[in-house]
Design an enzyme around this catalytic site. Sequence first.
Site, short mmCIF file in Angstrom:
data_model
loop_
_atom_site.label_atom_id
_atom_site.label_comp_id
_atom_site.label_asym_id
_atom_site.label_seq_id
_atom_site.Cartn_x
_atom_site.Cartn_y
_atom_site.Cartn_z
N ASP A 1 0.85 -1.20 0.00
CA ASP A 1 0.00 0.00 0.00
C ASP A 1 0.88 1.24 0.00
O ASP A 1 1.66 1.46 0.94
CB ASP A 1 -0.90 0.02 1.24
CG ASP A 1 -2.02 -1.01 1.16
OD1 ASP A 1 -2.15 -1.67 0.11
OD2 ASP A 1 -2.76 -1.14 2.16
N GLY B 1 -3.46 -5.20 0.97
CA GLY B 1 -4.15 -6.19 0.13
C GLY B 1 -5.24 -6.84 0.96
O GLY B 1 -5.02 -7.18 2.13
N ASN C 1 -20.34 -4.14 1.70
CA ASN C 1 -20.63 -2.82 2.24
C ASN C 1 -21.75 -2.21 1.38
O ASN C 1 -22.25 -2.85 0.45
CB ASN C 1 -19.37 -1.94 2.31
CG ASN C 1 -18.77 -1.67 0.94
OD1 ASN C 1 -19.43 -1.83 -0.09
ND2 ASN C 1 -17.51 -1.26 0.91
N ASP D 1 -11.76 -5.38 5.95
CA ASP D 1 -11.01 -6.64 5.97
C ASP D 1 -10.94 -7.18 7.40
O ASP D 1 -11.08 -8.39 7.62
CB ASP D 1 -9.59 -6.43 5.43
CG ASP D 1 -9.59 -5.79 4.05
OD1 ASP D 1 -10.53 -6.04 3.28
OD2 ASP D 1 -8.65 -5.02 3.75
N ALA E 1 -10.28 -0.87 14.16
CA ALA E 1 -9.35 -0.75 13.03
C ALA E 1 -9.39 0.63 12.37
O ALA E 1 -8.44 0.98 11.66
CB ALA E 1 -9.65 -1.83 11.99
N SER F 1 -3.25 -1.13 12.16
CA SER F 1 -4.35 -0.63 13.00
C SER F 1 -5.22 -1.76 13.54
O SER F 1 -6.20 -1.52 14.24
CB SER F 1 -5.22 0.33 12.20
OG SER F 1 -5.93 -0.36 11.18
O1 RIB Z 1 -9.21 -3.12 1.88
C1 RIB Z 1 -8.05 -2.35 1.95
C2 RIB Z 1 -7.03 -2.84 0.97
O2 RIB Z 1 -7.54 -2.64 -0.33
C3 RIB Z 1 -5.72 -2.11 0.99
O3 RIB Z 1 -4.79 -2.64 1.90
C4 RIB Z 1 -5.26 -2.15 -0.46
O4 RIB Z 1 -4.15 -2.97 -0.67
C5 RIB Z 1 -6.48 -2.66 -1.23
O5 RIB Z 1 -6.32 -3.98 -1.59
#
Ligand code: RIB
Length: 301
Positions: free
Chosen positions: A15, A41, A184, A252, A282, A291
Site C-alpha cells: 500500500d 491487500g 458494504n 477486511d 481498526a 491498526s
Molecule cells: O481493503 C483495503 C485494501 O484494499 C488495501 O490494503 C489495499 O491494498 C487494497 O487492496
Amino acid sequence: MQHHDLLVVGSANADLVIGVERRPAPGETVLGSDLAVHPGGKGANQAVAAARLGARTALLARVGDDAHGRLLLESQRAAGVDTDGILVGGAPTGVALITVDPSGDNSIVVSPGANARLTPEDIRAARDLLGAARVVSVQLEIPLETVAEVVRTLPAGTRLVLNPSPPAPLPAQVLAACDPLVVNEHEARFMLGGSAGQDPQDWARGLLRLGPRSVVITLGAAGALVADDRTDTCARVPSPRVDAVDTTGAGDAFTAALGWRLSLGDDLTTAAGFAVRVGAAAVTGKGAQQSFPTIEELGAA
Ligand code: RIB
C-alpha cells in the site's frame, strides 16, 4: 498438515499511501503528505487481522520476488500467519495507490501484479490447505476463475465467506456457496443493480434472492445487518462509537473477525457483534494491518 480456523485466499499488496486535504479532480494536481509504504491487500489484511486476534490462520496468495513481496511475507510471519501457502514469483507484487482524506476516508487504485497470477491450478495444488480449514475467506482482488476454483475445491462442511471487493458479477455457483456474502453499501448497490432502494433490510432481502446462504451488510458507523432465511434472522448489529482516523482495511478486519468467530461456532449475529468491534477499532489507527487490534487491545477498547 496443520489445521486452521481460517484460510484466507486472496491478494497481497504493497500500500503506497498519501494523505491529502482533498482528492484531485480530473486533470488537477494536489500536494499531499510524505509517502508511507505499508503491507496491505484485502487477503493479506484479513489474514493478519485474524491472526492478531488469536485465530489459527493461513494465507494462500501470490507475491512477486521483490522487496514488496518480502515486506508482505514479513508482516504475515510477524502476525503469526502460516505462510506455507504464499507463492512467490510470476509478476511484481501487487500495489495499491491510496489517498486518505482528513475524515479518514480512502480512495484506492490497485495494480494486481502477482495477484492476477494466482491461478485455478494454484488452488488445485493447495487442495490439502483448503481441506485443513474450518472457514475459507475470499475477496475479488484475485481472478474470478480462481475464486470459482476455490468454491469447486472446498470440501463439504467447510464454510465460505466471500467479500466481493472490488465488486464484480458473480457466477451462480459462487453465490450459492457464500455463507455469508459480506458487502458494504457500495458493493450491495452494485450487486442489486437498479433495484437497490434506500433501506438496508430491502438490500438484505434482495441479496438473499441472488442465492447466497446468508448475507452480512456492513454499514460503517451504523454497524452491520445480518440476514439468514434458514434461521429467520434479519438483525441489526450496532457499532461502538469511535473517532475515525483511517478506514483503510477496516472491512477486511471485520470480515476476518467474522470468519474466525464463525469457525469457533458462533451464530451469525454473535459473530457480527464481535466483528463490528474489531472493525471499529481498526478505523482508529493509520494504515491497514498496523491498526488491527489484538484480542487484549480489543478488550481494553
Ligand atoms: O481493503 C483495503 C485494501 O484494499 C488495501 O490494503 C489495499 O491494498 C487494497 O487492496
